[in-house]
Design a protein around this motif. Structure first.
Motif, mmCIF file in Angstrom:
data_model
loop_
_atom_site.group_PDB
_atom_site.id
_atom_site.type_symbol
_atom_site.label_atom_id
_atom_site.label_comp_id
_atom_site.label_asym_id
_atom_site.label_seq_id
_atom_site.Cartn_x
_atom_site.Cartn_y
_atom_site.Cartn_z
ATOM 1 N N ASP A 1 0.896 -1.133 0.101
ATOM 2 C CA ASP A 1 0.163 0.014 0.098
ATOM 3 C C ASP A 1 0.937 1.337 -0.139
ATOM 4 N N ARG A 2 0.526 2.326 -0.573
ATOM 5 C CA ARG A 2 0.895 3.653 -0.691
ATOM 6 C C ARG A 2 0.439 4.696 0.182
ATOM 7 N N VAL A 3 0.938 5.511 0.783
ATOM 8 C CA VAL A 3 0.335 6.469 1.604
ATOM 9 C C VAL A 3 0.560 7.841 1.060
ATOM 10 N N VAL A 4 -0.181 8.735 0.834
ATOM 11 C CA VAL A 4 0.016 10.257 0.406
ATOM 12 C C VAL A 4 -0.663 10.868 1.548
ATOM 13 N N VAL A 5 0.460 11.726 2.183
ATOM 14 C CA VAL A 5 -0.067 12.582 3.189
ATOM 15 C C VAL A 5 -0.343 13.948 2.645
ATOM 16 N N HIS A 6 -1.633 14.625 2.977
ATOM 17 C CA HIS A 6 -1.878 16.178 2.496
ATOM 18 C C HIS A 6 -1.741 16.992 3.727
ATOM 19 N N GLY A 7 -1.449 18.265 3.244
ATOM 20 C CA GLY A 7 -1.706 19.417 4.233
ATOM 21 C C GLY A 7 -0.964 19.616 5.474
ATOM 22 N N VAL A 8 0.191 18.886 5.336
ATOM 23 C CA VAL A 8 1.121 19.256 6.764
ATOM 24 C C VAL A 8 2.580 19.518 6.039
ATOM 25 N N PRO A 9 3.332 20.203 6.785
ATOM 26 C CA PRO A 9 4.603 20.587 6.508
ATOM 27 C C PRO A 9 5.587 19.562 6.097
ATOM 28 N N ALA A 10 6.400 19.525 5.507
ATOM 29 C CA ALA A 10 7.416 18.540 5.252
ATOM 30 C C ALA A 10 8.557 18.283 6.120
ATOM 31 N N GLY A 11 8.835 19.490 6.995
ATOM 32 C CA GLY A 11 9.763 19.207 7.977
ATOM 33 C C GLY A 11 9.529 20.306 9.277
ATOM 34 N N VAL A 12 10.500 20.241 10.234
ATOM 35 C CA VAL A 12 10.373 21.280 11.002
ATOM 36 C C VAL A 12 11.852 21.780 11.174
ATOM 37 N N PRO A 13 11.919 22.950 11.997
ATOM 38 C CA PRO A 13 13.430 23.449 12.250
ATOM 39 C C PRO A 13 13.886 22.704 13.214
ATOM 40 N N TYR A 14 15.278 22.970 13.210
ATOM 41 C CA TYR A 14 16.014 21.706 14.265
ATOM 42 C C TYR A 14 15.865 22.246 15.584
ATOM 43 N N GLY A 15 15.491 21.292 16.442
ATOM 44 C CA GLY A 15 15.242 21.671 18.098
ATOM 45 C C GLY A 15 13.673 21.535 18.160
ATOM 46 N N GLU A 16 12.931 21.273 17.335
ATOM 47 C CA GLU A 16 11.374 21.227 17.405
ATOM 48 C C GLU A 16 10.922 20.008 17.270
ATOM 49 N N THR A 17 9.718 19.632 17.809
ATOM 50 C CA THR A 17 8.784 18.659 17.756
ATOM 51 C C THR A 17 7.434 18.937 17.346
ATOM 52 N N LEU A 18 6.947 18.720 16.473
ATOM 53 C CA LEU A 18 5.410 19.172 16.134
ATOM 54 C C LEU A 18 4.688 17.984 15.648
ATOM 55 N N ARG A 19 3.332 18.145 15.878
ATOM 56 C CA ARG A 19 2.438 16.909 15.609
ATOM 57 C C ARG A 19 1.228 17.910 14.938
ATOM 58 N N PHE A 20 0.662 17.092 13.764
ATOM 59 C CA PHE A 20 -0.309 17.967 12.869
ATOM 60 C C PHE A 20 -1.171 16.791 12.540
ATOM 61 N N THR A 21 -2.509 17.379 12.388
ATOM 62 C CA THR A 21 -3.536 16.470 11.801
ATOM 63 C C THR A 21 -3.935 17.039 10.522
ATOM 64 N N GLY A 22 -3.651 15.927 9.643
ATOM 65 C CA GLY A 22 -4.107 16.177 8.146
ATOM 66 C C GLY A 22 -5.057 15.050 7.572
ATOM 67 N N ARG A 23 -4.765 15.109 6.289
ATOM 68 C CA ARG A 23 -5.527 13.748 5.657
ATOM 69 C C ARG A 23 -4.587 13.033 4.741
ATOM 70 N N ALA A 24 -4.825 11.677 4.516
ATOM 71 C CA ALA A 24 -4.096 10.787 3.914
ATOM 72 C C ALA A 24 -4.811 10.274 2.852
ATOM 73 N N THR A 25 -4.222 9.951 1.717
ATOM 74 C CA THR A 25 -4.878 8.974 0.600
ATOM 75 C C THR A 25 -3.989 7.720 0.591
ATOM 76 N N ILE A 26 -4.666 6.662 0.814
ATOM 77 C CA ILE A 26 -4.190 5.133 0.770
ATOM 78 C C ILE A 26 -4.555 4.687 -0.517
ATOM 79 N N HIS A 27 -3.545 4.421 -1.435
ATOM 80 C CA HIS A 27 -3.668 3.563 -2.609
ATOM 81 C C HIS A 27 -3.388 2.066 -2.069
#
Length: 102
Positions: free
Chosen positions: A44-70
């Motif tokens: 299965d392939r998962v494509v995540v939508h609507g979240v940043p690709a990374g965070v600055p050094y020293g940070e931890t972030l948690r997001f809620t978005g949408r994912a399309t599962i193929h």
């Protein structure tokens, strides 16, 4: 005939909510995408939508978005499982040879 072909080759997609946890600190560098309410299968392939690709050094972030599962079909699942087993056996060839006499 269409259902059999779809079962063999896949092609079904599912939209689900997804929790994304990204950390870039001294202790850890990771990004986890966890689709909710669905079990992922081999291939299965998962494509995540609507979240940043990374965070600055020293940070931890948690997001809620949408994912399309193929969804993978039977052939892709079988190929993924077989290739994973073959790649795992590559690990068996890691330095168990005797040292040469000096």
């Amino acid at each position: 005939m269409g259902n059999i072909l779809s079962w063999l080759t896949g092609g079904r997609t599912i939209e689900v909510p997804c929790t994304v946890d990204i950390e870039q600190t001294f202790d850890s560098l990771h990004a986890h995408a966890i689709p909710e309410g669905v079990t992922l299968r081999p291939g299965d392939r998962v494509v995540v939508h609507g979240v940043p690709a990374g965070v600055p050094y020293g940070e931890t972030l948690r997001f809620t978005g949408r994912a399309t599962i193929h969804r993978a079909g039977w052939l892709a699942r079988a190929w993924t499982e077989a290739s994973a087993i073959l790649e795992l056996t590559e690990l068996y060839h890691c330095g168990f040879e005797p040292k040469e006499a000096s």
